[in-house]
Each structure stands twice: as structure tokens, then as C-alpha cells.
Motif scaffolding. Structure first.
Motif, PDB file in Angstrom:
ATOM      1  N   ARG A 346       0.833  -1.203   0.000  1.00  0.00           N
ATOM      2  CA  ARG A 346       0.000   0.000   0.000  1.00  0.00           C
ATOM      3  C   ARG A 346       0.871   1.257   0.000  1.00  0.00           C
ATOM      4  O   ARG A 346       0.617   2.195  -0.769  1.00  0.00           O
ATOM      5  N   ARG A 347       1.924   1.264   0.847  1.00  0.00           N
ATOM      6  CA  ARG A 347       2.799   2.438   0.884  1.00  0.00           C
ATOM      7  C   ARG A 347       3.541   2.621  -0.445  1.00  0.00           C
ATOM      8  O   ARG A 347       3.707   3.736  -0.928  1.00  0.00           O
ATOM      9  N   THR A 348       4.002   1.489  -1.014  1.00  0.00           N
ATOM     10  CA  THR A 348       4.749   1.574  -2.268  1.00  0.00           C
ATOM     11  C   THR A 348       3.857   2.056  -3.407  1.00  0.00           C
ATOM     12  O   THR A 348       4.271   2.874  -4.245  1.00  0.00           O
ATOM     13  N   THR A 349       2.624   1.538  -3.450  1.00  0.00           N
ATOM     14  CA  THR A 349       1.679   1.982  -4.483  1.00  0.00           C
ATOM     15  C   THR A 349       1.381   3.465  -4.346  1.00  0.00           C
ATOM     16  O   THR A 349       1.355   4.210  -5.346  1.00  0.00           O
ATOM     17  N   ASP A 350       1.153   3.913  -3.106  1.00  0.00           N
ATOM     18  CA  ASP A 350       0.913   5.346  -2.869  1.00  0.00           C
ATOM     19  C   ASP A 350       2.128   6.167  -3.281  1.00  0.00           C
ATOM     20  O   ASP A 350       1.991   7.258  -3.854  1.00  0.00           O
ATOM     21  N   SER A 351       3.327   5.634  -2.990  1.00  0.00           N
ATOM     22  CA  SER A 351       4.545   6.348  -3.352  1.00  0.00           C
ATOM     23  C   SER A 351       4.682   6.471  -4.866  1.00  0.00           C
ATOM     24  O   SER A 351       5.104   7.514  -5.386  1.00  0.00           O
ATOM     25  N   ILE A 352       4.346   5.411  -5.604  1.00  0.00           N
ATOM     26  CA  ILE A 352       4.424   5.453  -7.062  1.00  0.00           C
ATOM     27  C   ILE A 352       3.475   6.510  -7.615  1.00  0.00           C
ATOM     28  O   ILE A 352       3.848   7.313  -8.495  1.00  0.00           O
ATOM     29  N   GLU A 353       2.247   6.523  -7.105  1.00  0.00           N
ATOM     30  CA  GLU A 353       1.282   7.523  -7.566  1.00  0.00           C
ATOM     31  C   GLU A 353       1.760   8.940  -7.235  1.00  0.00           C
ATOM     32  O   GLU A 353       1.645   9.857  -8.057  1.00  0.00           O
ATOM     33  N   ASP A 354       2.312   9.113  -6.041  1.00  0.00           N
ATOM     34  CA  ASP A 354       2.807  10.428  -5.642  1.00  0.00           C
ATOM     35  C   ASP A 354       3.985  10.857  -6.519  1.00  0.00           C
ATOM     36  O   ASP A 354       4.101  12.040  -6.875  1.00  0.00           O
ATOM     37  N   CYS A 355       4.855   9.904  -6.855  1.00  0.00           N
ATOM     38  CA  CYS A 355       6.003  10.231  -7.716  1.00  0.00           C
ATOM     39  C   CYS A 355       5.536  10.704  -9.090  1.00  0.00           C
ATOM     40  O   CYS A 355       6.094  11.662  -9.651  1.00  0.00           O
ATOM     41  N   HIS A 356       4.520  10.028  -9.641  1.00  0.00           N
ATOM     42  CA  HIS A 356       3.995  10.452 -10.935  1.00  0.00           C
ATOM     43  C   HIS A 356       3.456  11.876 -10.862  1.00  0.00           C
ATOM     44  O   HIS A 356       3.688  12.689 -11.778  1.00  0.00           O
ATOM     45  N   ARG A 357       2.714  12.185  -9.788  1.00  0.00           N
ATOM     46  CA  ARG A 357       2.186  13.542  -9.634  1.00  0.00           C
ATOM     47  C   ARG A 357       3.323  14.556  -9.486  1.00  0.00           C
ATOM     48  O   ARG A 357       3.286  15.641 -10.081  1.00  0.00           O
ATOM     49  N   GLN A 358       4.337  14.195  -8.678  1.00  0.00           N
ATOM     50  CA  GLN A 358       5.448  15.109  -8.445  1.00  0.00           C
ATOM     51  C   GLN A 358       6.258  15.346  -9.721  1.00  0.00           C
ATOM     52  O   GLN A 358       6.709  16.463  -9.989  1.00  0.00           O
ATOM     53  N   ILE A 359       6.424  14.281 -10.517  1.00  0.00           N
ATOM     54  CA  ILE A 359       7.161  14.428 -11.775  1.00  0.00           C
ATOM     55  C   ILE A 359       6.444  15.403 -12.702  1.00  0.00           C
ATOM     56  O   ILE A 359       7.071  16.278 -13.337  1.00  0.00           O
ATOM     57  N   ALA A 360       5.118  15.263 -12.796  1.00  0.00           N
ATOM     58  CA  ALA A 360       4.349  16.177 -13.659  1.00  0.00           C
ATOM     59  C   ALA A 360       4.489  17.620 -13.190  1.00  0.00           C
ATOM     60  O   ALA A 360       4.654  18.549 -14.009  1.00  0.00           O
ATOM     61  N   ARG A 361       4.461  17.843 -11.894  1.00  0.00           N
ATOM     62  CA  ARG A 361       4.589  19.202 -11.358  1.00  0.00           C
ATOM     63  C   ARG A 361       5.975  19.782 -11.621  1.00  0.00           C
ATOM     64  O   ARG A 361       6.114  20.951 -12.016  1.00  0.00           O
ATOM     65  N   LEU A 362       7.008  18.962 -11.366  1.00  0.00           N
ATOM     66  CA  LEU A 362       8.371  19.448 -11.575  1.00  0.00           C
ATOM     67  C   LEU A 362       8.639  19.726 -13.047  1.00  0.00           C
ATOM     68  O   LEU A 362       9.323  20.709 -13.394  1.00  0.00           O
ATOM     69  N   GLU A 363       8.134  18.866 -13.911  1.00  0.00           N
ATOM     70  CA  GLU A 363       8.321  19.117 -15.356  1.00  0.00           C
ATOM     71  C   GLU A 363       7.617  20.397 -15.772  1.00  0.00           C
ATOM     72  O   GLU A 363       8.120  21.139 -16.625  1.00  0.00           O
ATOM     73  N   SER A 364       6.457  20.673 -15.149  1.00  0.00           N
ATOM     74  CA  SER A 364       5.762  21.937 -15.431  1.00  0.00           C
ATOM     75  C   SER A 364       6.582  23.127 -14.937  1.00  0.00           C
ATOM     76  O   SER A 364       6.679  24.163 -15.617  1.00  0.00           O
ATOM     77  N   ASP A 365       7.191  23.002 -13.737  1.00  0.00           N
ATOM     78  CA  ASP A 365       8.042  24.075 -13.208  1.00  0.00           C
ATOM     79  C   ASP A 365       9.231  24.334 -14.130  1.00  0.00           C
ATOM     80  O   ASP A 365       9.574  25.493 -14.417  1.00  0.00           O
ATOM     81  N   ILE A 366       9.878  23.231 -14.574  1.00  0.00           N
ATOM     82  CA  ILE A 366      11.052  23.376 -15.433  1.00  0.00           C
ATOM     83  C   ILE A 366      10.667  24.012 -16.769  1.00  0.00           C
ATOM     84  O   ILE A 366      11.423  24.811 -17.345  1.00  0.00           O
ATOM     85  N   ALA A 367       9.454  23.674 -17.260  1.00  0.00           N
ATOM     86  CA  ALA A 367       8.994  24.274 -18.522  1.00  0.00           C
ATOM     87  C   ALA A 367       8.781  25.779 -18.373  1.00  0.00           C
ATOM     88  O   ALA A 367       8.983  26.556 -19.328  1.00  0.00           O
ATOM     89  N   ARG A 368       8.360  26.247 -17.172  1.00  0.00           N
ATOM     90  CA  ARG A 368       8.153  27.679 -16.930  1.00  0.00           C
ATOM     91  C   ARG A 368       9.464  28.424 -16.699  1.00  0.00           C
ATOM     92  O   ARG A 368       9.531  29.644 -16.835  1.00  0.00           O
ATOM     93  N   ARG A 369      10.494  27.696 -16.317  1.00  0.00           N
ATOM     94  CA  ARG A 369      11.770  28.325 -15.983  1.00  0.00           C
ATOM     95  C   ARG A 369      12.396  28.962 -17.219  1.00  0.00           C
ATOM     96  O   ARG A 369      12.434  28.362 -18.289  1.00  0.00           O
ATOM     97  N   ILE A 370      12.910  30.189 -17.033  1.00  0.00           N
ATOM     98  CA  ILE A 370      13.561  30.920 -18.137  1.00  0.00           C
ATOM     99  C   ILE A 370      15.065  30.800 -17.964  1.00  0.00           C
ATOM    100  O   ILE A 370      15.622  31.211 -16.945  1.00  0.00           O
ATOM    101  N   PRO A 371      15.753  30.180 -18.937  1.00  0.00           N
ATOM    102  CA  PRO A 371      17.208  30.067 -18.825  1.00  0.00           C
ATOM    103  C   PRO A 371      17.886  31.421 -19.008  1.00  0.00           C
ATOM    104  O   PRO A 371      17.434  32.258 -19.792  1.00  0.00           O
ATOM    105  N   THR A 372      18.945  31.629 -18.260  1.00  0.00           N
ATOM    106  CA  THR A 372      19.714  32.882 -18.342  1.00  0.00           C
ATOM    107  C   THR A 372      21.191  32.559 -18.492  1.00  0.00           C
ATOM    108  O   THR A 372      21.633  31.440 -18.241  1.00  0.00           O
ATOM    109  N   ASN A 373      21.957  33.568 -18.899  1.00  0.00           N
ATOM    110  CA  ASN A 373      23.397  33.404 -19.099  1.00  0.00           C
ATOM    111  C   ASN A 373      24.168  34.273 -18.120  1.00  0.00           C
ATOM    112  O   ASN A 373      23.803  35.432 -17.868  1.00  0.00           O
ATOM    113  N   GLY A 374      25.230  33.702 -17.543  1.00  0.00           N
ATOM    114  CA  GLY A 374      26.134  34.463 -16.692  1.00  0.00           C
ATOM    115  C   GLY A 374      25.455  35.062 -15.489  1.00  0.00           C
ATOM    116  O   GLY A 374      24.712  34.390 -14.764  1.00  0.00           O
ATOM    117  N   GLU A 375      25.658  36.383 -15.305  1.00  0.00           N
ATOM    118  CA  GLU A 375      25.134  37.088 -14.150  1.00  0.00           C
ATOM    119  C   GLU A 375      23.729  37.613 -14.370  1.00  0.00           C
ATOM    120  O   GLU A 375      23.145  38.241 -13.485  1.00  0.00           O
TER     121      GLU A 375
END
Length: 556
Positions: A346-375
């Protein structure tokens, strides 16, 4: 207790070298017959009569109500008397005469035979390389019971009897030594020298006096256990005196002695089982999962009856009680394991589902991130976009200062930093002086780690910008960590699912043991055993099982 994991932890910080491992690196003498030999003496009518006395004492103790008073009989006294009687009945009844066939006399005869056969054996001084002037092998006799002190407490001493009988048979008195006579280290060393040089050919002692620190192995040919110690380490200490490097005998002899129908054989089997289990655990055998404490497996009265009375049926019942208790614990552990597997799934299944949700959120954050150069930074405060790092930091610190000086809790958006929203909060806190103040925190609104930090009057602008940048930059690391957790959980889940619903593997064996125990209890309830009080008949002597399940050879 999970022995396998415990020993794995222990072996990660310790080097474990077993006796069998030592043989690869050092030269140790071989043991005649490959193992310790058990010599069994038949029990006569007087011994069987005394066993019935012991059984009666145990019955009286069992039926006693209330706590024992000073002077009352106790189980420990019964077992101690049983151990002494197994050596010689004169320990418990000074009116009994000498029984030629008892185990004490068998030891003497065996020791004399070895003394006679090895009288011409020659040995070499390892320091000079020259032969010692005196020939003859040395023997050690161990017994924690029946020392000279027993003359005062019990009116008989096995040590004295062994010495006197050996002298009568022709052994010079000056060749026999009692370890207890040598108290000081200098005196002990003189004794060790006498043994190594052949001036002494017999030494009698206890585990405590003749165990650790005794280096008199050069001529040791045979070692005799008159009594049976309680723990395997005592046997290891005793036999470690002879089975060691520096012994000039290529082959040595180890003997244990037992009286048929006594507690001896059971104790030898118990010691052998404990020693084998310990050796398997120390060797890293991962099939050993749980430690079984033999002393706690059966009711203390059942154990006392089985050991002190020598009744074969009681010994069998004690063994069945122990086996049933062990199997019941394993069954309970199996049930607990199944519950743990369900929870883990039960804990492992919940963890897998949570990881999928977290991955989607982090990928969304990274997509919003604006890359910059230097300073360069990109801070959008709504009215204007600021790219100067110092200006960005000062603007954030200024707003935090305003919130703190205003003295009211607040929560507001600051803008976006490289595409990620920033928020500032002001909340009440207790200062070091005890005053209530407003504490300000900068929060990065993404789903990674290190999402916020506190700013004070001492915080510098470069620190503010650096920490925000680091948090946003680490989104890739955070995403990789969640992916790793997801893969580990998905890899682990099938193994637990495969174990779910498994039946207890020893269920059939447990049923068989319970049936045997029930039948034996019914037999005991309907008849008296050989050593039950009031039964003066002579029951037939049944074969006793020896070490490793083989019958113990009996000597008259």
C-alpha cells in the motif's frame, strides 16, 4: 530478531574468523574420529531410584503454593543435584558405594589407557629444537563440579577420586596437578612449563581456572569433559586449550561423558545445537533469520523434569514443547510478515502515484523556468523587468523590511524570478528578548526542494539572489531524485506482490507436532513413567539419541 541482517551489520565493522577458517592459515591437530566422542555409562538401579527421588521433589515444588521460604527446596537445587548424581551418586548420598561402571570411573579408565599408550611419545623443545628429556603425553580433565571444595559441601570430590584411582593404577602422584592449587601467575607458568616438559601429565581444572590464558598445549593428547557446561563458549574455551597451534601431536582426542537416563545426553545435544546455530549465524548464513533461546522454549518445570528425572517421555515432551513453541513463533512471524507486506504494498503503491504527480509538477516548473546566461537575471515585478542582480536583491530586501517595520502579518506576490513566481510572507515570531516581532520569508512557488528561506536585517542582497537562483536551478536534480524513487518503488513492488498471500510453509509440520504432543500428553496422563514417584518397577531402558541424532554408544 532478524539474525541475518543483524550479523550483516556486525560483519560490516568486524572481521569474523571461525575455527574452520583458521585451519587454512595455521597448523592445527586433527581430531580423532573427526569430532568429540561421547562415552555413555549405563545407569544402575541406585541411580534410577535417585531419579525417582528427584521427580518427587520436582512434583512437590510444582504443587507448592506461595513463594518459597528460606530453606525450601527449589528447582535449581534439584537440577544441581541431578547433575552431580550423573557424575557419581556419592555426591548426593555418601552412604552409596563406588559404582565401577559410572561415568566417573569410565573417565579414569579411559585416561589411564591414554596415559599408558602415550608414555613413550617424544616431544621437542620449540626454542632449542632438541628433544625434551622426559617422554609422555599430557591430558586435561575439565569439570566445574566435584572440585576439592566439594569434600566439605558434599562429602565427596571427583578430583580427589580421580587422583587417588590413577595413583592406585600406577600413575606417579607427582604427575597429577589440580589447577586450583596454582593461584599466582608465576605458579601457573611453572605448571605450564611442567606440562610442556612432561613433568606433569595430568591436570584437572574448571572452565574458569583452566580456560582462557592457559598455554600448555605442546604435549596435550586428550581432553576430557566430566561434566556438561551450560553454554557453547565454555566448550570452546576448554577445547581451545588443546586444539591450537603449537600442539606437537598430529592427532588429538576429545571426550565427553554422559550417564544414560540422566540430563547429560540432553545437555550435550542442546550444546551441540546451540553451537551449530551460532556457527551458522557467525559465518553469514542468511537462512538463519531468528535466534531461538533454548532456555525459554519450554516451561521451567517441564525442562527440570526432563533434565533431572531422565524420563525418556518427558525428554521427548520437552523437545516437542520446544519445537511447537518454535513453530508457533514462526507462524506468528509469518502472519506479521503478511501484514507488513500488505502495508508495504500500500505504501509503495501510494509512493508510485505520488512520484507520478510530483514528476508532472516538476516538469511543469522546469517548462516555466527561463534560462539565463552568466550574471543575468530576469525579475518581473509587474511594473518593470529588472536584470541587475544587486537591484533585484535590494528590492526584495526593501519590501521585507517594510513588512517587518509595519508590524502586521502579510502575504503577497513579489513577482517572477527567471519564470518562477516569488512570494513573501510576514508572520509573528518570538524574538530572543521575548518580544513579538514579524519574521519575513521568501518563498519560491515551485514543487522542488529548498522552497523558502528567512530574511532579516542582516541578510545581504547577493545572498537573496543566490539562494533563489540555486533553488530554481536545482529543479533538475529534484526531478532526477523523484525519478530514481519511482524506479526503485516500481522495481520493489513485484517482489512484495509475489509474497502476498503465501501460506505458512511449516503448517503441516506444526500440525504433526501438535498431534504428537497431544498423544504424548495423553499417554503421560494415563500412566506413570519409570521415574515417577511411587513407581518402583523396572521399566526397560530405551535407546538414547546422541549428537546429530545418532544413538549414543553405551559402555558398561
Amino acid at each position: 530478531m532478524n539474525v541475518a541482517d543483524l550479523m550483516a551489520m556486525y560483519r560490516s565493522v568486524a572481521d569474523v574468523v571461525l575455527k574452520d577458517d583458521l585451519r587454512q592459515y595455521v597448523q592445527l591437530p586433527t581430531i580423532k574420529g573427526g569430532k568429540r566422542q561421547i562415552i555413555v555409562a549405563k545407569s544402575g538401579a541406585p541411580f534410577k531410584a535417585y531419579q525417582r527421588v528427584l521427580a518427587g521433589r520436582i512434583k512437590a515444588i510444582e504443587n507448592r503454593t506461595g513463594r518459597p521460604q528460606k530453606g525450601d527446596d527449589i528447582l535449581l537445587s534439584v537440577i544441581t543435584d541431578g547433575r552431580h548424581s550423573a557424575i557419581d551418586l556419592r555426591f548426593v548420598d555418601t552412604g552409596v558405594g563406588n559404582e565401577e561402571g559410572n561415568k566417573l570411573n569410565l573417565l579414569i579408565e579411559n585416561a589411564y589407557r591414554i596415559w599408558d599408550e602415550t608414555s613413550d611419545h617424544r616431544y621437542t623443545d620449540p626454542e632449542t629444537g632438541k628433544p625434551y628429556p622426559l617422554p609422555g603425553a599430557v591430558q586435561m580433565i575439565f569439570s566445574d563440579l566435584g572440585t576439592e571444595a566439594a569434600l566439605e559441601t558434599r562429602g565427596f570430590s571427583a578430583y580427589v577420586w580421580i587422583r587417588d584411582r590413577l595413583i592406585e593404577m600406577g600413575v606417579p602422584a607427582d604427575q597429577i596437578a589440580f589447577m586450583q592449587h596454582y593461584k599466582k601467575n608465576s605458579a601457573k607458568q611453572r605448571l605450564f612449563n611442567d606440562l610442556n616438559q612432561g613433568r606433569k601429565r595430568f591436570v584437572l581444572g574448571s572452565t574458569a581456572t583452566m580456560g582462557t590464558g592457559v598455554n600448555a598445549q605442546q604435549r596435550l593428547k586428550a581432553l576430557h569433559h566430566l561434566d556438561v557446561p551450560w553454554i557453547p563458549s565454555d566448550i570452546e574455551q576448554r577445547e581451545g586449550r588443546i586444539e591450537r597451534q603449537g600442539n606437537q601431536n598430529e592427532e588429538i582426542e576429545l571426550y565427553g561423558y554422559a550417564t544414560s537416563g540422566s540430563m547429560d545426553a540432553t545437555n550435550w545435544q542442546m550444546l551441540e545445537r546451540k553451537a551449530r546455530f551460532i556457527n551458522m549465524a557467525m559465518s553469514g548464513d542468511r537462512s538463519i533469520r531468528r535466534i531461538e533461546d533454548v532456555g525459554s522454549n519450554v516451561n521451567q518445570f517441564a525442562l527440570a523434569k526432563a533434565l533431572a528425572s531422565g524420563d525418556e517421555r518427558l525428554m521427548k515432551k520437552a523437545g516437542l514443547d520446544a519445537e511447537v513453541a518454535r513453530l508457533l513463533r514462526l507462524r506468528d512471524a509469518h502472519v506479521d510478515d503478511q501484514l507488513n507486506i500488505r502495508r508495504t504494498i500500500r505504501r509503495t503503491t501510494d509512493s508510485i502515484e505520488d512520484c507520478h504527480r510530483q514528476i508532472a509538477r516538476l516538469e511543469s516548473d522546469i517548462a516555466r523556468r527561463i534560462p539565463t546566461n552568466g550574471e543575468e537575471v530576469i525579475f518581473d515585478a509587474g511594473a518593470a523587468i529588472i536584470s541587475d542582480r544587486k537591484a533585484v536583491g535590494e528590492k526584495i530586501l526593501l519590501r521585507a523590511y517594510q513588512i517587518r517595520t509595519h508590524g502586521v502579518a502579510a502575504r503577497e506576490m513579489l513577482g517572477t524570478f527567471n519564470g518562477i513566481d516569488l512570494e513573501i510572507t510576514g508572520h509573528e515570531a518570538i524574538a530572543d528578548e521575548g518580544d513579538i516581532v514579524i519574521s519575513t520569508t521568501i518563498i519560491m512557488l515551485h514543487h522542488g526542494e529548498q522552497r523558502g528561506f528567512e530574511v532579516t536585517d542582516k541578510t545581504r542582497s547577493s545572498t537573496v539572489v543566490g539562494r533563489i537562483e540555486s533553488s530554481i536551478r536545482n529543479l533538475d536534480t529534484d526531478l532526477a531524485s523523484v525519478w530514481a524513487n519511482l524506479e526503485a518503488s516500481e522495481r520493489r513492488l513485484p517482489a512484495f506482490e509475489a509474497r502476498l498471500g503465501q501460506t505458512f510453509p511449516d503448517a503441516a509440520l506444526l500440525e504433526d507436532k501438535l498431534q504428537l504432543l497431544a498423544e504424548l500428553e495423553a499417554e503421560l496422563a494415563n500412566s506413570k513413567g519409570e521415574f515417577e514417584p511411587g513407581n518402583d518397577g523396572e521399566a526397560p531402558v530405551t535407546d538414547r539419541e546422541g549428537i546429530d541424532g545418532k544413538p549414543l554408544s553405551e559402555a558398561a
